[in-house]
Motif scaffolding. Structure first.
Motif, PDB file in Angstrom:
ATOM      1  N   SER A  18       1.060  -0.930   0.403  1.00 50.25           N
ATOM      2  CA  SER A  18      -0.357   0.320  -0.199  1.00 50.25           C
ATOM      3  C   SER A  18       0.799   1.221  -0.021  1.00 50.25           C
ATOM      4  O   SER A  18       0.463   2.156  -1.155  1.00 50.25           O
ATOM      5  CB  SER A  18      -1.142   0.450   0.841  1.00 50.25           C
ATOM      6  N   GLN A  48      -7.217   0.538  -0.088  1.00 51.73           N
ATOM      7  CA  GLN A  48      -7.359  -0.201   0.874  1.00 51.73           C
ATOM      8  C   GLN A  48      -8.798  -0.451   1.797  1.00 51.73           C
ATOM      9  O   GLN A  48      -9.606  -1.988   1.673  1.00 51.73           O
ATOM     10  CB  GLN A  48      -6.455  -0.744   1.960  1.00 51.73           C
ATOM     11  N   ASP A  57      -6.207  -1.427  -4.743  1.00 50.09           N
ATOM     12  CA  ASP A  57      -5.956  -1.796  -3.179  1.00 50.09           C
ATOM     13  C   ASP A  57      -6.566  -3.240  -2.597  1.00 50.09           C
ATOM     14  O   ASP A  57      -7.315  -2.366  -1.738  1.00 50.09           O
ATOM     15  CB  ASP A  57      -5.397  -0.923  -2.317  1.00 50.09           C
ATOM     16  N   GLU A  58      -6.322  -4.370  -3.128  1.00 56.79           N
ATOM     17  CA  GLU A  58      -7.278  -5.222  -2.353  1.00 56.79           C
ATOM     18  C   GLU A  58      -8.942  -5.015  -2.492  1.00 56.79           C
ATOM     19  O   GLU A  58      -9.730  -5.073  -2.016  1.00 56.79           O
ATOM     20  CB  GLU A  58      -7.158  -5.077  -0.550  1.00 56.79           C
TER      21      GLU A  58
END
Ligand SMILES: Nc1ncnc2c1ncn2[C@@H]1O[C@H](COP(=O)(O)OP(=O)(O)OP(=O)(O)O)[C@@H](O)[C@H]1O
Ligand SMILES: [Mg+2]
Length: 269
Positions: free
Chosen positions: A61, A103, A194-195
């Motif tokens: 990240s 995230q 991000d994820e």
């Protein structure tokens, strides 16, 4: 006639200095004594879906923050679409067609789903006060077009019927989907996710994968951080592995899956 129709493509290829939409070299970032990212490099080819994996705390990240200039790097260079971007702020970078998600999805709970989509729109005439006074008609027209565009995108991801609900009423997975959908408002060339599957139910994960493939087929490149290996292995043509802030390996999903160093990094983490 044949040569005329081929020429624009040749010109386009010549104007690209490399086949990478994103190229970052020797990025570093320390937090106090901790080297979160330590001389890391990464590359994303035009029109690819590229993966970024690594154990918890590997610096993934933070690397996204450096690539998109949400954090200033201590060292390193980032080229997007052939141009240096390290002196641009995240909004300017987004305007160039390079946008990222977080995230923990950053949607505004007290705004409606549609209002969240409209926040994603950059570069409007109405952003500047003088312009607001001079261009009222143009602004109304832009707003109308933006709403129509937002509704189309919401329709395509199955969120249209939630358009007037508060974003706070969405499930965690739907918030992730909304954040992704919002990136499309800026006509992106490259999206960093991000994820996207974290905390999302399996049915919605499958839908998200289908959307990513679909958007990719329309010419958008992706760089995706994920711990869900099935997702990474099925979507990505190339995978980068980060461990303790540095590059551990990169290659095709098959190569990465059988790389001893990668397995060790995960087991040791
Ligand atoms: N703003 C910050 N201040 C201090 N330390 C930070 C900060 N952001 C990240 N770190 C630290 O930097 C390291 C890398 O964190 P990062 O969030 O980039 O890892 P990650 O690979 O994304 O992990 P995960 O898979 O758990 O999301 C960790 O040790 C983390 O605690
Ligand atoms: Mg992370």
């Amino acid at each position: 006639m044949t040569s005329l129709s081929i020429e624009p493509m040749e010109q386009q290829n010549r104007s690209r200095l490399s086949d990478s939409i994103l190229m970052a070299n020797n990025l570093s970032k320390s937090f106090g004594g901790l080297k979160a990212v330590n001389n890391a490099s990464i590359e994303v080819k035009y029109n690819s879906i590229t993966g970024l994996i690594g154990p918890n705390g590997a610096g993934k990240s933070t690397l996204f923050n450096l690539l998109s200039n949400f954090l200033k790097a201590d060292t390193g260079k980032v080229l997007f679409d052939g141009k240096p971007i390290e002196n641009l702020n995240p909004h300017q970078i987004a305007r160039q067609g390079f946008i990222r998600t977080f995230q923990v999805a950053r949607v505004l709970s007290r705004l409606t789903v549609l209002e969240n989509m409209l926040l994603g729109r950059q570069n409007q005439t109405g952003e500047n006060l003088l312009s607001v006074i001079v261009n009222q008609g143009k602004i109304r027209q832009e707003e109308k077009e933006n709403r129509a565009k937002a509704m189309n995108i919401l329709e395509s991801v199955g969120l249209a019927e939630k358009a007037y609900d508060y974003a706070g009423a969405l499930s965690g997975g739907q918030r992730k989907l909304l954040e992704m959908a919002r990136t499309l408002m800026t006509n992106p060339k490259l999206i960093l996710l991000d994820e996207p599957a974290a905390g999302v139910n399996p049915t919605l994960i499958n839908q998200i994968c289908e959307h990513i493939v679909n958007w990719n087929q329309q010419g958008i490149s992706f760089l995706i951080i994920e711990h869900n290996m099935d997702m990474i292995m099925s979507l990505c043509s190339h995978v980068w592995v980060l461990a303790e802030g540095t590059n551990l390996a990169d290659g095709t999903p098959d190569k990465i899956q059988s790389d001893e160093r990668v397995l060790e990094a995960y087991l040791g983490g």
